[in-house]
Design an enzyme around this catalytic site. Structure first.
Site, PDB file in Angstrom:
ATOM      1  N   LYS A   2     -20.160  19.467   5.808  1.00 57.67           N
ATOM      2  CA  LYS A   2     -19.443  19.439   7.084  1.00 57.67           C
ATOM      3  C   LYS A   2     -19.282  20.851   7.584  1.00 57.67           C
ATOM      4  O   LYS A   2     -19.235  21.795   6.790  1.00 57.67           O
ATOM      5  CB  LYS A   2     -18.053  18.831   6.889  1.00 57.67           C
ATOM      6  CG  LYS A   2     -17.417  18.345   8.165  1.00 57.67           C
ATOM      7  CD  LYS A   2     -17.945  16.986   8.522  1.00 57.67           C
ATOM      8  CE  LYS A   2     -17.254  16.368   9.697  1.00 57.67           C
ATOM      9  NZ  LYS A   2     -17.491  14.917   9.718  1.00 57.67           N
TER      10      LYS A   2
HETATM   11  N1  GLU Z   1     -19.774  13.435  12.220  1.00 55.74           N
HETATM   12  C1  GLU Z   1     -20.150  12.122  11.808  1.00 55.74           C
HETATM   13  C2  GLU Z   1     -19.419  11.721  10.532  1.00 55.74           C
HETATM   14  O1  GLU Z   1     -18.380  12.236  10.220  1.00 55.74           O
HETATM   15  C3  GLU Z   1     -21.661  11.977  11.709  1.00 55.74           C
HETATM   16  C4  GLU Z   1     -22.325  12.890  10.730  1.00 55.74           C
HETATM   17  C5  GLU Z   1     -23.839  12.878  10.834  1.00 55.74           C
HETATM   18  O2  GLU Z   1     -24.382  12.109  11.600  1.00 55.74           O
HETATM   19  O3  GLU Z   1     -24.438  13.643  10.097  1.00 55.74           O
HETATM   20  O4  GLU Z   1     -19.799  10.824   9.843  1.00 55.74           O
END
Ligand code: GLU
Length: 418
Positions: A109
């Site tokens: 993240k």
């Molecule tokens: N931000 C989204 C999540 O927390 C999608 C992450 C992604 O598609 O890599 O799952």
């Protein structure tokens, strides 16, 4: 199992759920210490030149939690609360999420700790490009692939793609959640909201209910909440309340979503939408509805309000909206809580489809994406339900973690990490 305390930090809270799965799976202490830590944490300074010439210095992070099952994957958020601890928690959730829905990615993240309200398009672009430069050396189409999250979108991904390409050469698969014109997938923008509704349907069916006429309250009207509302309404739900960071609106007969969207476009908030009554964010959580969908920030259902929850089902469209202590209390009270790693996995699932389409230079149509998404999420939901049936006295969250942890451990062991 240790009883959780109410004051756990977000990463500690995710690890609390992981620890329980580790006990079920009888993982060794060394395996637990590998999986309860992060692989790499990068903190970068991001100076942002404002339009008036002023320089603001903010900090950005990219945390890679575990890469046993494939390239690191996870969104980038711009938020005042996106500090290192929060980003670690979100990165670890991605590891369990990608494993649970069985897409071949690890968990990561990113975040820039900044309040984007009032920032101009130019300021956002400069900040995104600078942040991309600072973290670019740990990204890669087979290494680490960002996506949108809170306050970031397809435009943010376009800037990231462009900035990364200037240094490393054009790389379509470097981010997902791109606009269609730059290789994005049909159905990606709505995917997290759609996934949450698919999961709500499955959870209702398990309690002998159905979408038709079921009542739903949604906290949050960003990308996830607004798409979930629209898709749920189309499937027959009655959306009785919606909120955003400024407050909420309530209409027992069901909100007119067209009206709500028009009001938001005009005023920037759902608050004071004609034909509705005001409701506070806290009161929205206490409504007597079939499905309560927190789709905003983490930590909103706590020991303080857990005993007042009247919903039958909580679908965690947000990441970690329920604290571990509240989670135990809700389980004891008979509320079905569908955990974030299942309920909001639609986004990363369609990100995977996007990455596959990019790798193959192919485009799927919208129906194909929706069909494949339904299939992936339904399979994951059913595996959790089967696991729960085989192990008495465990919650959906515990089942989801147990399944995810098993898969990560297997991959890590095969690679010789453990
Ligand atoms: N931000 C989204 C999540 O927390 C999608 C992450 C992604 O598609 O890599 O799952």
């Amino acid at each position: 199992m240790r009883r959780p305390t109410e004051h756990m930090g977000p990463f500690e809270a995710v690890n609390h759920f992981f620890q329980h799965a580790a006990e079920i799976a009888r993982l060794s202490d060394s395996t637990v210490s590998v999986l309860s830590g992060t692989y790499r944490e990068l903190r970068v300074q991001v100076p942002v030149r404002h339009d008036d010439g002023r320089m603001q210095v903010v900090y950005g992070y990219r945390v890679q939690h575990n890469g046993a099952r494939g390239p690191y994957k996870g969104g980038i958020r711009f938020h005042p609360e996106a500090d290192l601890e929060e980003v670690r928690a979100l990165a670890s959730l991605m590891t369990w999420k990608t494993a649970l829905v069985d897409v071949p990615f690890g968990g990561a993240k990113g975040g820039v700790q900044v309040d984007t309200r009032g920032m101009s398009e130019g300021e956002l672009e400069r900040m995104t490009r600078r942040y991309t430069d600072q973290i670019g050396h740990i990204l890669g189409a087979t290494r680490d692939i960002p996506a949108p999250d809170m306050n970031t979108d397809a435009q943010t991904m376009s800037w990231m793609l462009d900035q990364y390409g200037r240094k490393y050469g054009h790389t379509n698969q470097i981010v997902t959640g791109k606009p269609i014109a730059l290789g994005g997938s049909q159905g990606r923008e709505e995917a997290t909201g759609r996934g949450a509704v698919i999961i709500a349907d499955a959870a209702l069916a398990d309690r002998n209910g159905s979408a038709e006429g079921a009542t739903m309250a949604i906290q949050g009207f960003g990308n996830v909440g607004s798409w979930a509302a629209r898709i749920a309404r189309d499937r027959g739900y009655r959306i009785v309340a919606i909120s955003d960071e400024f407050g909420g609106i309530h209409a027992e007969q069901g909100l007119d979503l067209g009206e709500v969207r028009a009001h938001v476009a005009e005023s920037g908030s759902v608050v004071d939408c004609p034909g509705t009554e005001p409701i506070g964010n806290d009161d929205l959580l206490r409504l007597d509805v079939d499905v309560l969908m927190p789709a905003a920030i983490g930590g909103v259902i706590t020991h303080e309000n857990a005993s007042e929850i009247r919903a039958d089902i909580i679908v965690e469209a947000a990441n970690h909206p329920v604290t571990p202590l509240a989670d135990e209390e809700l389980y004891e009270a008979g509320v079905t809580v569908v955990p974030d790693i299942l309920a909001n996995a639609g986004g990363v699932t369609v990100s995977y489809f996007e990455w596959v389409q990019n790798n193959q230079e192919m485009h799927w149509d919208h129906d194909d994406v929706v069909h494949q998404l339904e299939r992936k999420l339904t399979t994951a939901y059913e595996s959790c339900r089967d696991y729960q049936q085989r192990h008495e006295g465990i919650s959906k969250r515990q089942a989801a973690y147990a399944l995810a942890v098993d898969r990560v451990v297997e991959a890590a062991a095969l690679r010789g990490y453990l």
